[in-house]
Design a protein around this motif. Structure first.
Motif, PDB file in Angstrom:
ATOM      1  N   GLU A  53       7.141 -41.583  46.488  1.00  0.00           N
ATOM      2  CA  GLU A  53       7.314 -40.715  47.647  1.00  0.00           C
ATOM      3  C   GLU A  53       7.738 -39.323  47.213  1.00  0.00           C
ATOM      4  O   GLU A  53       8.343 -39.138  46.157  1.00  0.00           O
ATOM      5  CB  GLU A  53       8.335 -41.325  48.604  1.00  0.00           C
ATOM      6  CG  GLU A  53       7.831 -42.606  49.237  1.00  0.00           C
ATOM      7  CD  GLU A  53       8.831 -43.199  50.204  1.00  0.00           C
ATOM      8  OE1 GLU A  53       9.872 -42.570  50.470  1.00  0.00           O
ATOM      9  OE2 GLU A  53       8.556 -44.306  50.689  1.00  0.00           O
ATOM     10  N   PHE A  54       7.431 -38.343  48.051  1.00  0.00           N
ATOM     11  CA  PHE A  54       7.653 -36.949  47.675  1.00  0.00           C
ATOM     12  C   PHE A  54       9.089 -36.616  47.292  1.00  0.00           C
ATOM     13  O   PHE A  54       9.291 -35.933  46.291  1.00  0.00           O
ATOM     14  CB  PHE A  54       7.154 -35.988  48.765  1.00  0.00           C
ATOM     15  CG  PHE A  54       7.229 -34.563  48.319  1.00  0.00           C
ATOM     16  CD1 PHE A  54       6.280 -34.052  47.448  1.00  0.00           C
ATOM     17  CD2 PHE A  54       8.265 -33.738  48.720  1.00  0.00           C
ATOM     18  CE1 PHE A  54       6.356 -32.744  46.996  1.00  0.00           C
ATOM     19  CE2 PHE A  54       8.352 -32.425  48.286  1.00  0.00           C
ATOM     20  CZ  PHE A  54       7.388 -31.930  47.418  1.00  0.00           C
ATOM     21  N   PRO A  55      10.113 -37.061  48.019  1.00  0.00           N
ATOM     22  CA  PRO A  55      11.481 -36.700  47.596  1.00  0.00           C
ATOM     23  C   PRO A  55      11.805 -37.173  46.175  1.00  0.00           C
ATOM     24  O   PRO A  55      12.365 -36.425  45.373  1.00  0.00           O
ATOM     25  CB  PRO A  55      12.379 -37.381  48.632  1.00  0.00           C
ATOM     26  CG  PRO A  55      11.515 -37.498  49.841  1.00  0.00           C
ATOM     27  CD  PRO A  55      10.124 -37.757  49.308  1.00  0.00           C
ATOM     28  N   ALA A  56      11.426 -38.398  45.845  1.00  0.00           N
ATOM     29  CA  ALA A  56      11.671 -38.915  44.491  1.00  0.00           C
ATOM     30  C   ALA A  56      10.842 -38.138  43.475  1.00  0.00           C
ATOM     31  O   ALA A  56      11.323 -37.793  42.386  1.00  0.00           O
ATOM     32  CB  ALA A  56      11.332 -40.401  44.419  1.00  0.00           C
ATOM     33  N   ARG A  57       9.618 -37.837  43.817  1.00  0.00           N
ATOM     34  CA  ARG A  57       8.734 -37.071  42.934  1.00  0.00           C
ATOM     35  C   ARG A  57       9.311 -35.673  42.690  1.00  0.00           C
ATOM     36  O   ARG A  57       9.320 -35.175  41.572  1.00  0.00           O
ATOM     37  CB  ARG A  57       7.361 -36.976  43.595  1.00  0.00           C
ATOM     38  CG  ARG A  57       6.285 -36.403  42.721  1.00  0.00           C
ATOM     39  CD  ARG A  57       4.971 -36.347  43.455  1.00  0.00           C
ATOM     40  NE  ARG A  57       4.355 -37.658  43.509  1.00  0.00           N
ATOM     41  CZ  ARG A  57       3.073 -37.875  43.709  1.00  0.00           C
ATOM     42  NH1 ARG A  57       2.255 -36.871  43.891  1.00  0.00           N
ATOM     43  NH2 ARG A  57       2.596 -39.090  43.746  1.00  0.00           N
ATOM     44  N   PHE A  58       9.814 -35.068  43.762  1.00  0.00           N
ATOM     45  CA  PHE A  58      10.384 -33.722  43.659  1.00  0.00           C
ATOM     46  C   PHE A  58      11.605 -33.718  42.737  1.00  0.00           C
ATOM     47  O   PHE A  58      11.682 -32.937  41.793  1.00  0.00           O
ATOM     48  CB  PHE A  58      10.764 -33.202  45.046  1.00  0.00           C
ATOM     49  CG  PHE A  58      11.475 -31.886  45.026  1.00  0.00           C
ATOM     50  CD1 PHE A  58      10.779 -30.706  44.818  1.00  0.00           C
ATOM     51  CD2 PHE A  58      12.851 -31.823  45.181  1.00  0.00           C
ATOM     52  CE1 PHE A  58      11.440 -29.489  44.781  1.00  0.00           C
ATOM     53  CE2 PHE A  58      13.517 -30.615  45.159  1.00  0.00           C
ATOM     54  CZ  PHE A  58      12.811 -29.437  44.951  1.00  0.00           C
ATOM     55  N   GLY A  72       3.710 -33.094  37.188  1.00  0.00           N
ATOM     56  CA  GLY A  72       4.376 -34.288  37.696  1.00  0.00           C
ATOM     57  C   GLY A  72       4.604 -34.237  39.193  1.00  0.00           C
ATOM     58  O   GLY A  72       4.487 -35.246  39.888  1.00  0.00           O
ATOM     59  N   LEU A  73       4.924 -33.061  39.697  1.00  0.00           N
ATOM     60  CA  LEU A  73       5.129 -32.894  41.137  1.00  0.00           C
ATOM     61  C   LEU A  73       3.822 -33.126  41.904  1.00  0.00           C
ATOM     62  O   LEU A  73       3.806 -33.812  42.924  1.00  0.00           O
ATOM     63  CB  LEU A  73       5.662 -31.491  41.425  1.00  0.00           C
ATOM     64  CG  LEU A  73       5.988 -31.169  42.877  1.00  0.00           C
ATOM     65  CD1 LEU A  73       7.127 -32.044  43.378  1.00  0.00           C
ATOM     66  CD2 LEU A  73       6.371 -29.699  42.995  1.00  0.00           C
ATOM     67  N   ILE A  74       2.744 -32.590  41.395  1.00  0.00           N
ATOM     68  CA  ILE A  74       1.452 -32.694  42.082  1.00  0.00           C
ATOM     69  C   ILE A  74       0.822 -34.075  41.926  1.00  0.00           C
ATOM     70  O   ILE A  74       0.336 -34.659  42.890  1.00  0.00           O
ATOM     71  CB  ILE A  74       0.477 -31.606  41.567  1.00  0.00           C
ATOM     72  CG1 ILE A  74       0.992 -30.219  41.966  1.00  0.00           C
ATOM     73  CG2 ILE A  74      -0.936 -31.832  42.089  1.00  0.00           C
ATOM     74  CD1 ILE A  74       0.265 -29.076  41.297  1.00  0.00           C
ATOM     75  N   THR A  75       0.839 -34.600  40.697  1.00  0.00           N
ATOM     76  CA  THR A  75       0.105 -35.845  40.426  1.00  0.00           C
ATOM     77  C   THR A  75       0.987 -37.090  40.349  1.00  0.00           C
ATOM     78  O   THR A  75       0.466 -38.200  40.370  1.00  0.00           O
ATOM     79  CB  THR A  75      -0.656 -35.740  39.090  1.00  0.00           C
ATOM     80  OG1 THR A  75       0.294 -35.703  38.020  1.00  0.00           O
ATOM     81  CG2 THR A  75      -1.565 -34.534  39.065  1.00  0.00           C
ATOM     82  N   GLY A  76       2.291 -36.899  40.208  1.00  0.00           N
ATOM     83  CA  GLY A  76       3.176 -38.045  40.026  1.00  0.00           C
ATOM     84  C   GLY A  76       3.275 -38.493  38.585  1.00  0.00           C
ATOM     85  O   GLY A  76       4.000 -39.434  38.268  1.00  0.00           O
ATOM     86  N   SER A  77       2.542 -37.840  37.689  1.00  0.00           N
ATOM     87  CA  SER A  77       2.555 -38.177  36.269  1.00  0.00           C
ATOM     88  C   SER A  77       2.645 -36.892  35.455  1.00  0.00           C
ATOM     89  O   SER A  77       1.932 -35.931  35.734  1.00  0.00           O
ATOM     90  CB  SER A  77       1.273 -38.913  35.868  1.00  0.00           C
ATOM     91  OG  SER A  77       1.142 -40.124  36.570  1.00  0.00           O
ATOM     92  N   GLY A  78       3.496 -36.896  34.449  1.00  0.00           N
ATOM     93  CA  GLY A  78       3.631 -35.732  33.582  1.00  0.00           C
ATOM     94  C   GLY A  78       2.729 -35.829  32.375  1.00  0.00           C
ATOM     95  O   GLY A  78       2.027 -36.823  32.173  1.00  0.00           O
TER      96      GLY A  78
END
Length: 144
Positions: free
Chosen positions: A108-113, A84-90
């Motif tokens: 965006e990265f902060p939300a993804r993180f 999920g962190l890398i692709t945005g999808s789990g």
């Protein structure tokens, strides 16, 4: 009950708490997102409840089953968080198959993180318990 079994009971209560907290309005924003980040659906609640039931069952069955729980559960949850962190999808919610790779413009990265941090932490600790801690602690009840 061994330390590993007690930790499995703790994980069970953690997951039951995750399900319960999703139904407390104070923790949800106007859009129904938990802590303003997590859009939890019925299948997320089912997955979290199953994770808790599995942890509790493993704890009461045996030390060996608790170790197996932490190894398998931890690996899957950690993988889901990193994916999920890398692709945005789990993968646990089939997001990678439904949404594919999502760009940083989409999430965006902060939300993804922060959206993936719980699975990374919970999965990472479970991997540690299953693969390392279980081999390093001496517990005379472990053979029971």
């Amino acid at each position: 009950m061994t330390l590993i079994q007690k930790l499995a009971v703790a994980y069970a209560f953690l997951f039951f708490g995750v399900v319960a907290i999703g139904y407390i309005p104070a923790f949800n924003d106007a859009n129904g997102n938990l802590f303003g980040l997590f859009s939890l659906q019925w299948y997320d609640d089912l997955l979290h409840a199953f994770s808790g039931v599995w942890a509790l069952a493993a704890a009461f069955i045996s030390h060996r089953q608790s170790v197996f729980y932490f190894k398998l559960f931890g690996s899957v949850y950690l993988f889901d968080g990193v994916l999920g962190l890398i692709t945005g999808s789990g993968c646990l919610d089939a997001g990678i198959f439904i949404n594919g790779f999502r760009s940083l413009n989409d999430i965006e990265f902060p939300a993804r993180f922060f959206a993936n941090l719980p699975h990374i932490v919970i999965g990472g600790i479970a991997v540690y318990i299953g693969f390392w801690l279980s081999k390093r602690i001496y517990d005379h009840f472990a053979t029971a």
